[in-house]
Design an enzyme around this catalytic site. Structure first.
Site, PDB file in Angstrom:
ATOM      1  N   ASN A   1       0.830  -1.261  -0.205  1.00 27.62           N
ATOM      2  CA  ASN A   1      -0.077  -0.061  -0.011  1.00 27.62           C
ATOM      3  C   ASN A   1       0.873   1.254   0.040  1.00 27.62           C
ATOM      4  OD1 ASN A   1      -3.185  -0.633   0.099  1.00 27.62           O
ATOM      5  ND2 ASN A   1      -2.125  -2.197   1.372  1.00 27.62           N
TER       6      ASN A   1
ATOM      7  N   LEU B   1      -0.025  -2.627  12.138  1.00 28.36           N
ATOM      8  CA  LEU B   1      -0.817  -3.587  12.737  1.00 28.36           C
ATOM      9  C   LEU B   1      -0.731  -3.475  14.397  1.00 28.36           C
ATOM     10  CD1 LEU B   1       0.019  -6.580  10.636  1.00 28.36           C
ATOM     11  CD2 LEU B   1      -2.111  -4.878  10.633  1.00 28.36           C
TER      12      LEU B   1
ATOM     13  N   HIS C   1      -8.435  -0.783   5.451  1.00 31.98           N
ATOM     14  CA  HIS C   1      -8.899  -2.040   6.052  1.00 31.98           C
ATOM     15  C   HIS C   1      -9.350  -2.975   5.029  1.00 31.98           C
ATOM     16  CE1 HIS C   1     -10.053  -4.933   9.054  1.00 31.98           C
ATOM     17  NE2 HIS C   1     -11.145  -5.215   8.464  1.00 31.98           N
TER      18      HIS C   1
HETATM   19  C1  GAR Z   1      -3.228  -4.733   3.666  1.00 34.11           C
HETATM   20  O1  GAR Z   1      -4.032  -5.878   3.191  1.00 34.11           O
HETATM   21  C2  GAR Z   1      -3.960  -3.734   4.783  1.00 34.11           C
HETATM   22  O2  GAR Z   1      -5.286  -3.698   4.310  1.00 34.11           O
HETATM   23  C3  GAR Z   1      -3.977  -4.829   5.877  1.00 34.11           C
HETATM   24  O3  GAR Z   1      -2.569  -5.470   6.067  1.00 34.11           O
HETATM   25  C4  GAR Z   1      -2.349  -5.274   4.656  1.00 34.11           C
HETATM   26  C5  GAR Z   1      -1.108  -4.728   4.712  1.00 34.11           C
HETATM   27  O4  GAR Z   1      -0.323  -5.076   3.552  1.00 34.11           O
HETATM   28  N1  GAR Z   1      -4.392  -3.828   7.148  1.00 34.11           N
HETATM   29  C6  GAR Z   1      -5.257  -4.425   7.975  1.00 34.11           C
HETATM   30  O5  GAR Z   1      -5.659  -5.546   8.242  1.00 34.11           O
HETATM   31  C7  GAR Z   1      -5.526  -3.442   9.276  1.00 34.11           C
HETATM   32  N2  GAR Z   1      -6.498  -3.960   9.985  1.00 34.11           N
HETATM   33  P1  GAR Z   1       0.950  -4.154   2.619  1.00 34.11           P
HETATM   34  O6  GAR Z   1       2.012  -4.143   3.914  1.00 34.11           O
HETATM   35  O7  GAR Z   1       1.404  -4.947   1.683  1.00 34.11           O
HETATM   36  O8  GAR Z   1       0.379  -2.851   2.389  1.00 34.11           O
END
Ligand code: GAR
Length: 197
Positions: free
Chosen positions: A14, A91, A110
């Site tokens: 992200n 997280l 999310h």
């Molecule tokens: C993503 O899918 C984000 O939406 C989720 O963690 C992942 C991080 O991926 N976030 C949550 O679950 C928050 N409750 P990334 O490090 O590749 O961006």
């Protein structure tokens, strides 16, 4: 100019989507000032480095308690003139004093359509496991403001994604990222930047 800090815990896809949108000129009026990780080995920090963005690791366990961690974080980001904190796969549950200090200036991505599959214990792959276990046919992603609860703040943007036969949590996670998260997170940042002009 809206200065943003992106907070991460893992791979940072992200974060990458935000960096790419910025490079493509889709985030005019926005500066990606820094990336803050709670994990020293988060790949997201490497992405920051590769793109010339300040990356720091600030770990809750290095502070006396949650309050001290929140105070430090608020001071660090205030001193840098941060106008928006973007939680992009971050997280850690943020301390109340930090949320108060940055009230209305923290957003989170999310990986579900809130209010489904959110709240305590729903993060990362667990969200997609729960969606598949429930048998939903449509899921998606949500960008929302962060308030004192978990995933309870006002919703900014949502995008739906179809579940397909044979999906595993990993396959669904990837589709939700590609078709929703990486699109609506930069969009939400742009909307907020434009509203502050
Ligand atoms: C993503 O899918 C984000 O939406 C989720 O963690 C992942 C991080 O991926 N976030 C949550 O679950 C928050 N409750 P990334 O490090 O590749 O961006």
């Amino acid at each position: 100019m809206l200065k943003i800090a992106v907070m991460v815990s893992g791979g940072g896809t992200n974060l990458q989507a935000i960096i790419d949108a910025h490079k493509q000129g889709k985030l005019s009026g926005v500066t990606i000032d820094c990336v803050v990780s709670n994990k020293p080995d988060a790949y997201a920090l490497k992405r920051a480095e590769e793109n010339g963005i300040t990356g720091v690791c600030i770990r809750p366990k290095d502070y006396e308690d949650k309050d001290a961690y929140g105070r430090f974080l608020a001071q660090y980001l205030s001193e840098r003139g941060i106008g928006l904190v973007v939680l992009a796969g971050f997280l850690v549950v943020l301390p109340a004093n930090f949320i108060e200090a940055f009230e209305g200036r923290i957003i989170n991505i999310h990986p579900s359509l809130i209010p489904s599959f959110c709240g305590d214990g729903f993060y990362g792959l667990k969200v997609h496991e729960a969606a598949l276990a429930r048998g939903v046919k449509v899921t998606g992603a949500t960008v929302h403001y962060v308030d004192a609860g978990t995933d309870t703040g006002p919703i900014i943007l949502q995008k739906a994604v179809y579940v397909e036969d044979g999906d595993t949590p990993e396959v669904l996670q990837k589709r939700v990222m590609e078709q929703a998260e990486w699109i609506i997170l930069p969009q939400a940042i742009k909307m907020i930047a434009d509203s502050k002009r």
